[in-house]
Design an enzyme around this catalytic site. Structure first.
Site, PDB file in Angstrom:
ATOM      1  N   VAL A   6       0.836  -1.208   0.000  1.00 19.36           N
ATOM      2  CA  VAL A   6       0.000   0.000   0.000  1.00 19.36           C
ATOM      3  C   VAL A   6       0.873   1.263   0.000  1.00 19.36           C
ATOM      4  O   VAL A   6       0.619   2.222  -0.743  1.00 19.36           O
ATOM      5  CB  VAL A   6      -0.952   0.021   1.222  1.00 19.36           C
ATOM      6  CG1 VAL A   6      -1.880   1.220   1.150  1.00 19.36           C
ATOM      7  CG2 VAL A   6      -1.761  -1.259   1.295  1.00 19.36           C
ATOM      8  N   LYS A  88      -6.959  -2.602   8.821  1.00 19.72           N
ATOM      9  CA  LYS A  88      -8.296  -3.062   9.221  1.00 19.72           C
ATOM     10  C   LYS A  88      -8.297  -3.879  10.508  1.00 19.72           C
ATOM     11  O   LYS A  88      -9.222  -3.758  11.321  1.00 19.72           O
ATOM     12  CB  LYS A  88      -8.971  -3.849   8.090  1.00 19.72           C
ATOM     13  CG  LYS A  88      -8.139  -4.968   7.481  1.00 19.72           C
ATOM     14  CD  LYS A  88      -7.562  -4.585   6.138  1.00 19.72           C
ATOM     15  CE  LYS A  88      -6.375  -5.474   5.819  1.00 19.72           C
ATOM     16  NZ  LYS A  88      -6.181  -5.783   4.445  1.00 19.72           N
ATOM     17  N   GLU A 112     -10.485   4.829   4.617  1.00 18.17           N
ATOM     18  CA  GLU A 112     -11.224   4.237   3.494  1.00 18.17           C
ATOM     19  C   GLU A 112     -10.506   3.013   2.935  1.00 18.17           C
ATOM     20  O   GLU A 112     -11.149   2.038   2.510  1.00 18.17           O
ATOM     21  CB  GLU A 112     -11.388   5.295   2.387  1.00 18.17           C
ATOM     22  CG  GLU A 112     -12.296   4.892   1.265  1.00 18.17           C
ATOM     23  CD  GLU A 112     -13.715   4.638   1.719  1.00 18.17           C
ATOM     24  OE1 GLU A 112     -14.427   5.579   2.011  1.00 18.17           O
ATOM     25  OE2 GLU A 112     -14.107   3.448   1.788  1.00 18.17           O
ATOM     26  N   ILE A 119     -12.987   0.785  -3.312  1.00 20.84           N
ATOM     27  CA  ILE A 119     -14.428   1.136  -3.278  1.00 20.84           C
ATOM     28  C   ILE A 119     -14.704   2.143  -2.151  1.00 20.84           C
ATOM     29  O   ILE A 119     -14.344   1.880  -1.000  1.00 20.84           O
ATOM     30  CB  ILE A 119     -15.305  -0.127  -3.045  1.00 20.84           C
ATOM     31  CG1 ILE A 119     -15.046  -1.179  -4.126  1.00 20.84           C
ATOM     32  CG2 ILE A 119     -16.783   0.246  -3.010  1.00 20.84           C
ATOM     33  CD1 ILE A 119     -15.826  -2.470  -3.922  1.00 20.84           C
ATOM     34  N   GLU A 173      -2.554 -10.969   2.539  1.00 22.06           N
ATOM     35  CA  GLU A 173      -1.861 -10.485   3.737  1.00 22.06           C
ATOM     36  C   GLU A 173      -0.546 -11.238   3.883  1.00 22.06           C
ATOM     37  O   GLU A 173      -0.381 -12.318   3.301  1.00 22.06           O
ATOM     38  CB  GLU A 173      -2.733 -10.731   4.977  1.00 22.06           C
ATOM     39  CG  GLU A 173      -4.073 -10.036   4.964  1.00 22.06           C
ATOM     40  CD  GLU A 173      -3.953  -8.523   4.867  1.00 22.06           C
ATOM     41  OE1 GLU A 173      -3.252  -7.929   5.683  1.00 22.06           O
ATOM     42  OE2 GLU A 173      -4.556  -7.946   3.946  1.00 22.06           O
ATOM     43  N   ASP A 184      -9.616 -11.492   7.826  1.00 20.80           N
ATOM     44  CA  ASP A 184      -9.547 -10.161   7.208  1.00 20.80           C
ATOM     45  C   ASP A 184     -10.946  -9.605   6.878  1.00 20.80           C
ATOM     46  O   ASP A 184     -11.271  -8.485   7.295  1.00 20.80           O
ATOM     47  CB  ASP A 184      -8.650 -10.244   5.950  1.00 20.80           C
ATOM     48  CG  ASP A 184      -8.636  -8.965   5.163  1.00 20.80           C
ATOM     49  OD1 ASP A 184      -7.850  -8.063   5.502  1.00 20.80           O
ATOM     50  OD2 ASP A 184      -9.439  -8.846   4.215  1.00 20.80           O
ATOM     51  N   LYS A 188     -13.178  -6.244   8.440  1.00 23.95           N
ATOM     52  CA  LYS A 188     -13.877  -5.261   7.597  1.00 23.95           C
ATOM     53  C   LYS A 188     -15.363  -5.204   7.969  1.00 23.95           C
ATOM     54  O   LYS A 188     -15.962  -4.126   7.985  1.00 23.95           O
ATOM     55  CB  LYS A 188     -13.674  -5.618   6.125  1.00 23.95           C
ATOM     56  CG  LYS A 188     -12.204  -5.456   5.695  1.00 23.95           C
ATOM     57  CD  LYS A 188     -11.905  -6.131   4.371  1.00 23.95           C
ATOM     58  CE  LYS A 188     -10.456  -5.910   3.946  1.00 23.95           C
ATOM     59  NZ  LYS A 188     -10.063  -6.727   2.795  1.00 23.95           N
ATOM     60  N   GLY A 286      -4.494  -4.783  -3.727  1.00 26.81           N
ATOM     61  CA  GLY A 286      -3.441  -4.361  -4.649  1.00 26.81           C
ATOM     62  C   GLY A 286      -2.969  -2.953  -4.315  1.00 26.81           C
ATOM     63  O   GLY A 286      -3.724  -2.151  -3.753  1.00 26.81           O
TER      64      GLY A 286
HETATM   65  N1  HSE Z   1      -5.584  -9.107   1.816  1.00 25.49           N
HETATM   66  C1  HSE Z   1      -6.633  -8.172   1.557  1.00 25.49           C
HETATM   67  C2  HSE Z   1      -7.572  -8.776   0.519  1.00 25.49           C
HETATM   68  C3  HSE Z   1      -6.062  -6.883   1.076  1.00 25.49           C
HETATM   69  O1  HSE Z   1      -7.203  -9.779  -0.095  1.00 25.49           O
HETATM   70  O2  HSE Z   1      -8.663  -8.287   0.326  1.00 25.49           O
HETATM   71  C4  HSE Z   1      -7.034  -5.748   0.992  1.00 25.49           C
HETATM   72  O3  HSE Z   1      -7.565  -5.438   2.259  1.00 25.49           O
END
Ligand code: HSE
Length: 402
Positions: A6, A88, A112, A119, A173, A184, A188, A286
């Site tokens: 990122v 997150k 975000e 998105i 990750e 993950d 979220k 990405g």
């Molecule tokens: N590892 C996460 C995914 C990255 O695959 O969605 C984005 O949060």
């Protein structure tokens, strides 16, 4: 702070947009020996030094370590600073305290990039739907597991090979278990619950089932019925006002907008009380897509925007997992059926990958038995809607009577 996927993505975007006028003054990273895409003299190794620099007007935290990220973001907010984070896991654990720190010290935290990559789902929920009740927020929130499912479904790619591709492409990750076992997307979902329903959930309250146990047999079973398996997060307000949240593999029909969300793309369906249904789709993982969300937050900070958390300031709905759900269960061992107290079984047998059944259980029971399911190498796929316990029994009885 941080120069992984990122951080590099954001750096690259800012280089390509000189007109944006942001200067990356200092970059702190952890490992001094790692080879990076910029000269070594561009980096320093003590993130705290950035906290001590009053000339930096925004801090961007994009490191991997959730505990260290919390320490840094907390310290920055205690100075009343403006901070952007993509972490997150850290947010899902500490959102209540981070909101309180913003209130107390007057800083701003935007994030975000933490949910669905490119998105603009948090801004949509916070700025646009802050006052409108939402019946549900559901979607594909993890790019890596969606990439693996797409490769397995479209090309018959082996699970391990598809996962290795997702890692190489920079979607996964550092520990891909977080993606494949749905930790993950659970983080979220917890963040979404705060913005969509004004609920601070603990990650442990939210059922998260992943795809580690999936086999080509399961994919073929879905295909034979014209369905696809997708890892879907669902936040839903029931007619009685209670709210639930879960993340689980789900059979998705062609009629759903999620059916064509493939590879690392994410998609979110909003069902609003007055607006009706909306669908947002875009790249969920990405460097560039996630960097794009950080860029949008930097622009928002310039406009002095902060999350309003409107729904957090309203009376909170009750959260429940005491709900019925119909599942497809496939497991090397049959004993899992009793652990889940599967009822109203409409299909049962033994196939090349062990025992399988379709029947009803409860979210609470799945939550309790999650580790056992994982240890057994089982796969659970949601087949339909979540419902109050009595309703589920009633509709199952009706189905049997026909
Ligand atoms: N590892 C996460 C995914 C990255 O695959 O969605 C984005 O949060």
């Amino acid at each position: 702070m941080g120069f992984g996927c990122v951080g590099q993505g954001l750096y690259d975007i800012l280089q390509q947009l000189p007109g944006f006028g942001a200067e990356v003054r200092r970059i702190a990273v952890k490992n001094p020996t790692k080879t990076r895409s910029l000269p070594a003299d561009r980096f320093e190794y003590h993130a705290d030094a950035l906290l001590d620099d009053p000339e930096l007007d925004v801090l961007v935290e994009v490191i991997d370590d959730a505990a260290e990220a919390f320490r840094l973001v907390k310290a920055a907010l205690q100075q009343g600073r403006r901070v952007v984070t993509a972490n997150k896991a850290m947010l899902a654990r500490h959102l209540p305290e981070l909101v309180q720190l913003q209130d107390e010290f007057g800083g701003t935290l935007l994030y975000e990039a933490a949910v669905c990559g490119s998105i603009p789902i948090l801004r949509t929920l916070d700025a646009h739907f802050g006052s409108e009740p939402l019946r549900s927020v559901s979607g594909i929130l993890n790019g890596s597991s969606n990439y693996v499912l797409t490769r397995m479904t479209q090309e018959g790619t082996d699970y391990a090979a598809a996962l290795a591709e997702a890692q190489l492409l920079g979607f996964a990750e550092t520990d891909p278990t977080l993606d494949m076992a749905a930790f993950d997307p659970r983080s979220k979902a917890v963040i979404l619950a705060a913005h969509a329903y004004g609920l601070f959930l603990k990650p442990e309250q939210v059922l998260h089932l992943g795809i580690e146990g999936i086999t080509p047999t399961d994919i073929a079973y879905a295909k034979a019925q014209g369905l696809k398996i997708k890892v879907v997060a669902t936040l839903e307000q029931l007619p009685d006002g209670r709210v639930t949240a879960l993340v689980a593999p789900t059979f998705v029909a062609e009629s759903s907008p999620l059916y064509t969300v493939e590879h690392e793309f994410n998609g979110v369906i909003l069902e609003a009380a007055f607006a009706g249904t909306q669908f947002l789709r875009g790249r969920g993982a990405g460097g560039h897509p996630t960097g794009s969300a950080v860029l949008a937050d930097l622009a928002a900070l310039r406009q002095k925007r902060a999350y309003t958390y409107t729904k957090l300031r309203q009376p909170a709905a009750a959260f429940t997992t005491d709900l019925a759900v119909e599942i497809y269960l496939r497991s090397p061992s049959e004993s899992i059926r009793e652990d889940l107290a599967l009822t109203d079984i409409s299909l049962e047998g033994t196939g090349p990958d062990g025992y399988f059944a379709v029947g009803f259980t409860t979210l609470a029971r799945l939550l309790k038995q999650r580790e056992k399911l994982r240890e057994a190498g089982a796969l659970v796929v949601r087949t339909g809607p979540i419902s109050a316990l009595q309703e589920a029994r009633h509709s199952a009885q009706e189905a049997l009577a026909q």
